[in-house]
Design a protein around this motif. Sequence first.
Motif, PDB file in Angstrom:
ATOM      1  N   ARG A  81       0.841  -1.204   0.000  1.00  0.00           N
ATOM      2  CA  ARG A  81       0.000   0.000   0.000  1.00  0.00           C
ATOM      3  C   ARG A  81       0.877   1.257   0.000  1.00  0.00           C
ATOM      4  N   LEU A  82       1.904   1.244   0.832  1.00  0.00           N
ATOM      5  CA  LEU A  82       2.825   2.383   0.884  1.00  0.00           C
ATOM      6  C   LEU A  82       3.570   2.561  -0.433  1.00  0.00           C
ATOM      7  N   SER A  83       4.016   1.447  -1.010  1.00  0.00           N
ATOM      8  CA  SER A  83       4.765   1.498  -2.264  1.00  0.00           C
ATOM      9  C   SER A  83       3.935   2.135  -3.377  1.00  0.00           C
ATOM     10  N   LYS A  84       2.715   1.695  -3.509  1.00  0.00           N
ATOM     11  CA  LYS A  84       1.850   2.229  -4.570  1.00  0.00           C
ATOM     12  C   LYS A  84       1.455   3.677  -4.305  1.00  0.00           C
ATOM     13  N   CYS A  85       1.320   4.023  -3.028  1.00  0.00           N
ATOM     14  CA  CYS A  85       1.037   5.419  -2.668  1.00  0.00           C
ATOM     15  C   CYS A  85       2.188   6.319  -3.110  1.00  0.00           C
ATOM     16  N   CYS A  86       3.413   5.878  -2.842  1.00  0.00           N
ATOM     17  CA  CYS A  86       4.591   6.661  -3.234  1.00  0.00           C
ATOM     18  C   CYS A  86       4.712   6.759  -4.756  1.00  0.00           C
ATOM     19  N   GLN A  87       4.377   5.678  -5.446  1.00  0.00           N
ATOM     20  CA  GLN A  87       4.415   5.698  -6.907  1.00  0.00           C
ATOM     21  C   GLN A  87       3.399   6.698  -7.464  1.00  0.00           C
ATOM     22  N   LYS A  88       2.207   6.679  -6.906  1.00  0.00           N
ATOM     23  CA  LYS A  88       1.152   7.560  -7.408  1.00  0.00           C
ATOM     24  C   LYS A  88       1.527   9.032  -7.280  1.00  0.00           C
ATOM     25  N   PHE A  89       2.092   9.396  -6.130  1.00  0.00           N
ATOM     26  CA  PHE A  89       2.386  10.809  -5.874  1.00  0.00           C
ATOM     27  C   PHE A  89       3.861  11.163  -6.078  1.00  0.00           C
ATOM     28  N   LYS A  90       4.635  10.205  -6.639  1.00  0.00           N
ATOM     29  CA  LYS A  90       6.046  10.422  -6.952  1.00  0.00           C
ATOM     30  C   LYS A  90       6.825  10.891  -5.721  1.00  0.00           C
ATOM     31  N   ILE A  91       6.607  10.184  -4.619  1.00  0.00           N
ATOM     32  CA  ILE A  91       7.270  10.494  -3.354  1.00  0.00           C
ATOM     33  C   ILE A  91       8.592   9.735  -3.288  1.00  0.00           C
ATOM     34  N   LYS A  92       9.674  10.442  -3.038  1.00  0.00           N
ATOM     35  CA  LYS A  92      10.992   9.818  -2.988  1.00  0.00           C
ATOM     36  C   LYS A  92      11.406   9.415  -1.576  1.00  0.00           C
ATOM     37  N   MET A  93      10.922  10.127  -0.606  1.00  0.00           N
ATOM     38  CA  MET A  93      11.175   9.791   0.792  1.00  0.00           C
ATOM     39  C   MET A  93      10.050  10.354   1.636  1.00  0.00           C
ATOM     40  N   PHE A  94       9.827   9.742   2.791  1.00  0.00           N
ATOM     41  CA  PHE A  94       8.671  10.152   3.593  1.00  0.00           C
ATOM     42  C   PHE A  94       8.874   9.742   5.042  1.00  0.00           C
ATOM     43  N   HIS A  95       7.990  10.245   5.885  1.00  0.00           N
ATOM     44  CA  HIS A  95       7.973   9.866   7.290  1.00  0.00           C
ATOM     45  C   HIS A  95       6.622   9.246   7.592  1.00  0.00           C
ATOM     46  N   THR A  96       6.611   8.100   8.274  1.00  0.00           N
ATOM     47  CA  THR A  96       5.350   7.449   8.595  1.00  0.00           C
ATOM     48  C   THR A  96       4.727   8.090   9.829  1.00  0.00           C
ATOM     49  N   ILE A  97       3.417   8.275   9.760  1.00  0.00           N
ATOM     50  CA  ILE A  97       2.661   8.818  10.893  1.00  0.00           C
ATOM     51  C   ILE A  97       1.524   7.852  11.196  1.00  0.00           C
ATOM     52  N   ASP A  98       1.567   7.235  12.348  1.00  0.00           N
ATOM     53  CA  ASP A  98       0.476   6.358  12.755  1.00  0.00           C
ATOM     54  C   ASP A  98      -0.644   7.211  13.334  1.00  0.00           C
ATOM     55  N   ALA A  99      -1.866   6.952  12.891  1.00  0.00           N
ATOM     56  CA  ALA A  99      -3.005   7.747  13.349  1.00  0.00           C
ATOM     57  C   ALA A  99      -3.337   7.495  14.810  1.00  0.00           C
ATOM     58  N   ASP A 100      -2.648   6.540  15.432  1.00  0.00           N
ATOM     59  CA  ASP A 100      -2.872   6.324  16.862  1.00  0.00           C
ATOM     60  C   ASP A 100      -1.779   6.973  17.726  1.00  0.00           C
ATOM     61  N   ASP A 101      -1.009   7.901  17.117  1.00  0.00           N
ATOM     62  CA  ASP A 101      -0.012   8.678  17.861  1.00  0.00           C
ATOM     63  C   ASP A 101      -0.367  10.164  17.788  1.00  0.00           C
ATOM     64  N   PRO A 102      -1.412  10.595  18.485  1.00  0.00           N
ATOM     65  CA  PRO A 102      -1.931  11.956  18.306  1.00  0.00           C
ATOM     66  C   PRO A 102      -1.011  13.078  18.753  1.00  0.00           C
ATOM     67  N   PHE A 103      -0.040  12.778  19.600  1.00  0.00           N
ATOM     68  CA  PHE A 103       0.864  13.836  20.048  1.00  0.00           C
ATOM     69  C   PHE A 103       2.284  13.628  19.525  1.00  0.00           C
ATOM     70  N   PHE A 104       2.380  13.200  18.256  1.00  0.00           N
ATOM     71  CA  PHE A 104       3.698  13.098  17.623  1.00  0.00           C
ATOM     72  C   PHE A 104       4.348  14.478  17.588  1.00  0.00           C
ATOM     73  N   CYS A 105       5.660  14.486  17.447  1.00  0.00           N
ATOM     74  CA  CYS A 105       6.395  15.752  17.404  1.00  0.00           C
ATOM     75  C   CYS A 105       6.918  16.013  15.996  1.00  0.00           C
TER      76      CYS A 105
END
Length: 241
Positions: A81-105
């Motif tokens: 899922r992540l691979s195809k998401c990056c292909q669709k939007f031509k993302i070369k690098m990214f940071h993962t954000i879990d929706a169950d970490d509401p107070f990420f920094c």
Amino acid sequence: MKNKIIGIILVRSNSKRLPNKCFMNFGKVNVLEHIIQRCKHYDIMPVVCTSNLKIDKKIIDIAKKNNIRYFRGSSQNKIMRLSKCCQKFKIKMFHTIDADDPFFCGNEMKRSMKTLNSLSLDIVEPTRISSNGSGLVGYSIKSEIIHKLSKKIKFNKNTEIMWKFFKKIKGLKIKSLSRSKFDFNARLTLDYLEDYIFLETIRLILGNLTSRKKICNLLKNNPDLIKINNFRNKEWKKNQN
């Protein structure tokens, strides 16, 4: 999206321990909308990445409402899922954000991405304390690694605990992010009702967009707050393994 830090929000509706947790109220918004707003607060470009299951349509509706990009893919194979998401939007690098970490920094995410680039790494893992439940940061990853990994895993493989599959690629340059002075040994991730009560208590005191520094100070000065959900850590770690 050039020169922007991309935060891919990994989210699904069908949580077993706390169903529909991403839709739970979190002030004037729900948890997912809060995550999106927190990304924007830190000048991180959010991209919602969810499954193609019918039950996750509400997630897409929230992405559209907030005018952000979204992708739908395999319900079990998070890596594909992540691979195809990056292909669709031509993302070369990214940071993962879990929706169950509401107070990420967001600032620590930027430090993670800077480490990825400055040391020419493939992956920067979260700090040890973050991995143990503090929810400070996610993974900084070069998309080419996710593309390679997706080709080695069967389509219907469950890759929810994604980091376990990194060893399939030999010679990966991986480093854990060094400890942050704003990290804290407390459960700041959302998996159980007690987590929600704890996180909502912090939000009521400090607000949705509070900094991790203020959260650390609050918990240091009020250590009994941690007791609300800390007993859940043992069960949570068992599920992670």
